[in-house]
Write a protein that holds these residues in place. Structure first.
Motif, PDB file in Angstrom:
ATOM      1  N   GLY A 213       0.813  -1.230   0.000  1.00 18.91           N
ATOM      2  CA  GLY A 213       0.000   0.000   0.000  1.00 18.91           C
ATOM      3  C   GLY A 213       0.837   1.266   0.000  1.00 18.91           C
ATOM      4  O   GLY A 213       2.063   1.236  -0.023  1.00 18.91           O
ATOM      5  N   TYR A 214       0.137   2.375   0.053  1.00 20.40           N
ATOM      6  CA  TYR A 214       0.770   3.694  -0.040  1.00 20.40           C
ATOM      7  C   TYR A 214       1.660   3.972   1.169  1.00 20.40           C
ATOM      8  O   TYR A 214       1.333   3.586   2.284  1.00 20.40           O
ATOM      9  CB  TYR A 214      -0.324   4.763  -0.115  1.00 20.40           C
ATOM     10  N   TRP A 215       2.751   4.694   0.938  1.00 20.33           N
ATOM     11  CA  TRP A 215       3.629   5.100   2.042  1.00 20.33           C
ATOM     12  C   TRP A 215       4.358   6.401   1.670  1.00 20.33           C
ATOM     13  O   TRP A 215       4.900   6.520   0.585  1.00 20.33           O
ATOM     14  CB  TRP A 215       4.677   4.021   2.329  1.00 20.33           C
ATOM     15  N   MET A 216       4.352   7.350   2.585  1.00 26.77           N
ATOM     16  CA  MET A 216       5.158   8.570   2.390  1.00 26.77           C
ATOM     17  C   MET A 216       5.419   9.193   3.753  1.00 26.77           C
ATOM     18  O   MET A 216       4.501   9.368   4.544  1.00 26.77           O
ATOM     19  CB  MET A 216       4.388   9.560   1.506  1.00 26.77           C
ATOM     20  N   ASP A 217       6.685   9.520   4.002  1.00 26.68           N
ATOM     21  CA  ASP A 217       7.034  10.210   5.240  1.00 26.68           C
ATOM     22  C   ASP A 217       6.713  11.693   5.040  1.00 26.68           C
ATOM     23  O   ASP A 217       7.093  12.291   4.051  1.00 26.68           O
ATOM     24  CB  ASP A 217       8.537  10.005   5.484  1.00 26.68           C
TER      25      ASP A 217
END
Ligand code: GDD
Ligand code: MG
Length: 347
Positions: A213-217
């Motif tokens: 799935g989506y991931w962004m810091d």
């Protein structure tokens, strides 16, 4: 299983937005990210939370209280001095029991926690670290894995050419309570620089597993902006309060759009917003609740938090505007990140 949310960092790379706000409270799609995070974990069966606060703790505690409004139970830990990522986990020990999931509260993701737990159980690991692949790993914790997914090296923020792989720590850990024994109490401890490397050196099983799935810091203003464009493009799916009106335009309740004003998709406009004649909003604009966009104003590639005003003929391009800020008539802002200490000031 309880979730421990690490939300005590100072958010230095997102100043000035985080000058007086914990980074996880920054809105994503017109709602504090922490609300999305808690709702997403609840959907996966987690109903008890501990939030480790430190920087402007009241902004989190007053917002969420005991969690009843969100159908969950929330307790808090605070730190007299910042204890670091592992120190904050150790500090929460009295509120934890059994296996728990620890999450960096500033990462925007749709991780499948249940599949991480399955992998954790399958391998019998002490810790399972959620992983994600990125093009430039130098800003993150980078791992080297054996064939069976076991982590054999963990190195925090290595120079780009020394990173052992492109697989990084996504900031989500499934942990057995024995991990707490490995963290010294009463001092600052970094889980990335101290705890993980020493567990690995001691031969304890630290497993790596893809989060999916989506991931962004959220880390920097640039990444914060990118999260919003991903949201508008449908790459990040989050439940939003605003109704889809077709063609990439979402609008909240009781919003007034004057004749001749133009919404250029993709665009997300909150509730009770007033958009004046001949104003242009979008493409790539996120307008918070109770904002006013004056006559002939233009807002493109920008994010306005709640209660902002862009007065008559003001122009904003590639900006992020903190809550309650008023941009004067005919002011031009390009690539600005602005916030106010007290609302109702004009720049
Ligand atoms: N309570 C508490 N106390 N929380 C803290 C403290 C502290 O002293 N220090 C940091 N945190 C919280 C922050 O609020 C944030 O949610 C999380 O811990 C991670 O801290 P960041 O400062 O955002 O770390 P980072 O982004 O540079 O790196 C971390 O996250 C990356 C993934 O986004 C590391 O865990 C990296 O290994 C990882 O790849
Ligand atoms: Mg971070």
């Amino acid at each position: 299983m309880k979730a421990l949310l690490l939300a005590g960092g100072f958010g230095t790379r997102m100043r000035p937005l985080t000058e007086r706000l914990p980074k996880p409270m920054a809105p994503v799609g017109n709602r504090p990210w922490l609300e999305h995070l808690i709702a997403g974990l609840k959907e996966q069966g987690i109903e008890e939370f501990v939030i480790a606060v430190k920087h402007f703790p009241e902004k989190i505690i007053e917002h969420f209280g005991d969690g009843a409004k969100w159908g969950v139970k929330i307790r808090y830990t605070n730190e007299p001095v910042p204890l670091g990522t592992a120190g904050a986990i150790k500090n929460a020990e009295p509120l934890l029991d059994g296996r728990f999931v620890a999450v960096n509260a500033d990462i925007v993701h749709r991780a499948d926690i249940r599949s991480l737990v399955r992998e954790h159980e399958r391998t019998g690991a002490l810790v399972t670290i959620g992983l994600v692949e990125v093009a430039d790993p130098s800003q993150f914790g980078v791992v080297e894995q054996a064939e069976d997914g076991r982590i054999v090296r963990f190195v925090e923020k290595p120079p780009r050419d020394e990173a052992p792989s492109n697989r990084i720590n996504a900031g989500i850990y499934i942990m057995e309570p024995e991990v707490l024994e490995a963290i010294p109490a009463g001092r600052e401890v970094s889980i990335e620089r101290e705890t993980f490397p020493s567990l690995i050196a001691a031969g304890r099983r630290v497993q790596g597993a893809d989060i999916g799935g989506y991931w962004m810091d959220m880390g920097t203003s640039e990444r914060y902006r990118r999260i919003h464009w991903d949201l508008l493009d449908g790459k990040l799916e989050l439940p939003l309060a605003e109704q889809e009106r077709g063609g990439g335009i979402r609008i909240g309740e009781d919003t007034e759009i004057a004749q001749g004003a133009m919404l250029v998709p993709p665009v997300l406009v909150g509730s009770r917003v007033k958009i004046g004649e001949r104003a242009v909003v979008g493409p790539y604009a996120v307008i918070g609740d109770d904002c006013v966009i004056g006559r002939g104003a233009r807002v493109t590639h920008s994010i306005l938090w709640d209660r902002c005003t862009a007065a008559e003929a003001a122009q904003l391009n590639r900006c992020i505007v903190g809550s309650g800020l008023k941009i004067g008539a005919r002011h031009l802002l390009h690539e600005a990140v602005v916030s106010v200490i007290t609302e109702a000031e004009t720049i």
